[in-house]
Structure formats: structure tokens, C-alpha cells
Scaffold this motif. Structure first.
Motif, PDB file in Angstrom:
ATOM      1  N   PHE A  83      -6.271  -0.564 -11.204  1.00  0.00           N
ATOM      2  CA  PHE A  83      -6.443  -0.362  -9.780  1.00  0.00           C
ATOM      3  C   PHE A  83      -7.514  -1.289  -9.204  1.00  0.00           C
ATOM      4  O   PHE A  83      -7.671  -1.383  -7.990  1.00  0.00           O
ATOM      5  CB  PHE A  83      -6.810   1.091  -9.472  1.00  0.00           C
ATOM      6  CG  PHE A  83      -5.684   2.053  -9.662  1.00  0.00           C
ATOM      7  CD1 PHE A  83      -4.374   1.606  -9.752  1.00  0.00           C
ATOM      8  CD2 PHE A  83      -5.915   3.403  -9.747  1.00  0.00           C
ATOM      9  CE1 PHE A  83      -3.325   2.489  -9.922  1.00  0.00           C
ATOM     10  CE2 PHE A  83      -4.873   4.306  -9.923  1.00  0.00           C
ATOM     11  CZ  PHE A  83      -3.573   3.847 -10.007  1.00  0.00           C
ATOM     12  N   MET A 104      -6.616   3.034  -3.301  1.00  0.00           N
ATOM     13  CA  MET A 104      -5.275   2.592  -3.647  1.00  0.00           C
ATOM     14  C   MET A 104      -4.267   3.597  -3.122  1.00  0.00           C
ATOM     15  O   MET A 104      -4.603   4.729  -2.809  1.00  0.00           O
ATOM     16  CB  MET A 104      -5.113   2.428  -5.167  1.00  0.00           C
ATOM     17  CG  MET A 104      -5.046   3.709  -5.947  1.00  0.00           C
ATOM     18  SD  MET A 104      -6.666   4.496  -6.150  1.00  0.00           S
ATOM     19  CE  MET A 104      -6.298   5.728  -7.390  1.00  0.00           C
ATOM     20  N   MET A 139      -0.857  -0.830  -4.941  1.00  0.00           N
ATOM     21  CA  MET A 139      -2.157  -1.186  -5.487  1.00  0.00           C
ATOM     22  C   MET A 139      -3.053  -1.802  -4.406  1.00  0.00           C
ATOM     23  O   MET A 139      -2.575  -2.196  -3.341  1.00  0.00           O
ATOM     24  CB  MET A 139      -1.967  -2.166  -6.651  1.00  0.00           C
ATOM     25  CG  MET A 139      -1.165  -1.611  -7.795  1.00  0.00           C
ATOM     26  SD  MET A 139      -1.990  -0.189  -8.559  1.00  0.00           S
ATOM     27  CE  MET A 139      -0.765   0.320  -9.771  1.00  0.00           C
ATOM     28  N   PRO A 140      -4.359  -1.903  -4.680  1.00  0.00           N
ATOM     29  CA  PRO A 140      -5.267  -2.486  -3.685  1.00  0.00           C
ATOM     30  C   PRO A 140      -4.886  -3.907  -3.268  1.00  0.00           C
ATOM     31  O   PRO A 140      -5.167  -4.328  -2.146  1.00  0.00           O
ATOM     32  CB  PRO A 140      -6.620  -2.466  -4.407  1.00  0.00           C
ATOM     33  CG  PRO A 140      -6.517  -1.309  -5.340  1.00  0.00           C
ATOM     34  CD  PRO A 140      -5.099  -1.327  -5.820  1.00  0.00           C
TER      35      PRO A 140
END
Length: 199
Positions: free
Chosen positions: A27, A44, A76-77
């Protein structure tokens, strides 16, 4: 921390109490920045994805049983969307009361992509099969049908799907003697790897 799957522990408000290194690294968020945070503040996943996480958490607490989620997506980020599957189980104290949950999640993105590519290849092969106006079929080593084309299935009054997995002796076409000879041909092809032809 040596396990490649994502492992986590949550309290009854869906706040993370513990995450392993694999989850933190994937993450891109340090573990200390995940622990203790409310679900809606996590860095996230989208809001709708986080709501689904919490809904599954509540299933664990309300039912007191393991909850499987065979396929779900997480943003995801970095914006990448990954496909995961997870198992969540209730965490109990010494008196048997549920005080949280333990979860394990596995990233199956590449596996899902490979399966979709295989399905696309099979659809293409079936389309090619169906475009040829003569009988075509594929069998396994036990002479069970894996696939047939539309022409074959239509001529014997069946659908291609009805042939899938059908044993040779159950096939509707031909007499018992004819099916026995075809079975012999199948065995000859399987045994020698050579073409068998009949006029």
C-alpha cells in the motif's frame, strides 16, 4: 512479516490494530500510519471500497463466523486497481467475546488476468471452430469431449455445451459398433501421436 499475503487485525470499529510488512509495503504506507486510523481516513481504497470492507467486518462480528470474500477490488495510493480475495475471522478474548477480527488477503490480480486471457483464447478458438462447416471436436485422453463446433452439435441435435465433459460412449451419434471403432481410433491417436484417417 515474511508471509507475502496481507495480514491484519482490526478492532470493533474497523480500525487496524496490526498490519504486516507485506500489506504496508504494497500500500506504500508505513504501518504506523495505518494503525489506529478510522476506515474513512485510510490513504488507500475509494470511499465505496472502504464501505465494503466495513460491511464484511460487520458480517464477522454479527455472525461470529469466518467470512470469505473471493474477489474484490482495491484502489492503491498510486491509482492502480488490484483484485484481492480475503478471509476474515472473529478475534475473541478469554471469555469468548468478540473483540475484533483477524484477516488475511491475497493479491490475485495477475491470476485473474491470466484466467481472463485464457477465456478470451477459448472464445476465439470456439469462434474459429464454429466458422468451419464440418464436424470438429476436441477430446481428452479418456475420449471425453472438451469442445465441439456448432455444426457437429447441431447435426446431432445437441448444443456444444451439452457435449462438454461427455464420455465418448454417451455420444448421440452413430451406432454402438461405430462408437467402438471411433474409440479405437482415439486410442491409436493418443498412443502413437499419429494422424488416423478414414475414407
Amino acid at each position: 512479516d515474511t508471509i507475502p499475503h496481507y495480514i491484519f487485525v482490526k478492532d470493533l470499529t474497523s480500525r487496524y490494530l496490526l498490519v504486516n510488512r507485506a500489506m504496508s509495503e504494497r500500500f506504500g504506507v508505513a504501518a504506523q500510519h495505518l494503525v489506529g486510523r478510522a476506515p474513512e481516513t485510510l490513504p488507500m481504497a475509494t470511499a465505496s471500497e472502504r464501505a465494503q470492507f466495513v460491511a464484511k467486518d460487520e458480517e464477522v462480528w454479527q455472525g461470529g463466523q469466518r467470512v470469505d470474500n473471493p474477489r474484490f477490488q482495491v484502489t492503491m495510493p498510486d491509482g492502480a486497481v488490484r483484485t484481492l480475495r480475503s478471509v476474515k475471522m472473529p478475534l475473541r478474548d478469554e471469555q469468548g467475546r468478540i473483540v475484533g477480527l483477524v484477516g488475511v488477503a491475497e493479491d490475485i490480480t495477475e491470476q485473474q488476468q491470466a484466467q481472463e486471457e485464457l477465456r478470451a483464447q477459448r472464445r476465439l478458438l470456439q469462434a474459429v471452430f464454429d466458422a468451419i462447416p464440418t464436424w470438429l471436436f476436441v477430446k481428452d485422453r479418456g475420449s471425453r469431449f472438451l469442445m465441439v463446433n456448432d455444426t457437429f452439435a447441431r447435426d446431432v441435435g445437441r448444443t456444444p455445451a451439452q457435449f462438454r465433459g461427455m464420455a465418448h460412449q454417451q455420444a448421440p451419434q452413430g451406432t454402438a459398433d461405430q462408437r467402438a471403432r471411433i474409440r479405437q481410433d482415439d486410442e491409436a491417436v493418443m498412443g502413437t501421436g499419429q494422424l488416423v484417417e478414414h475414407d
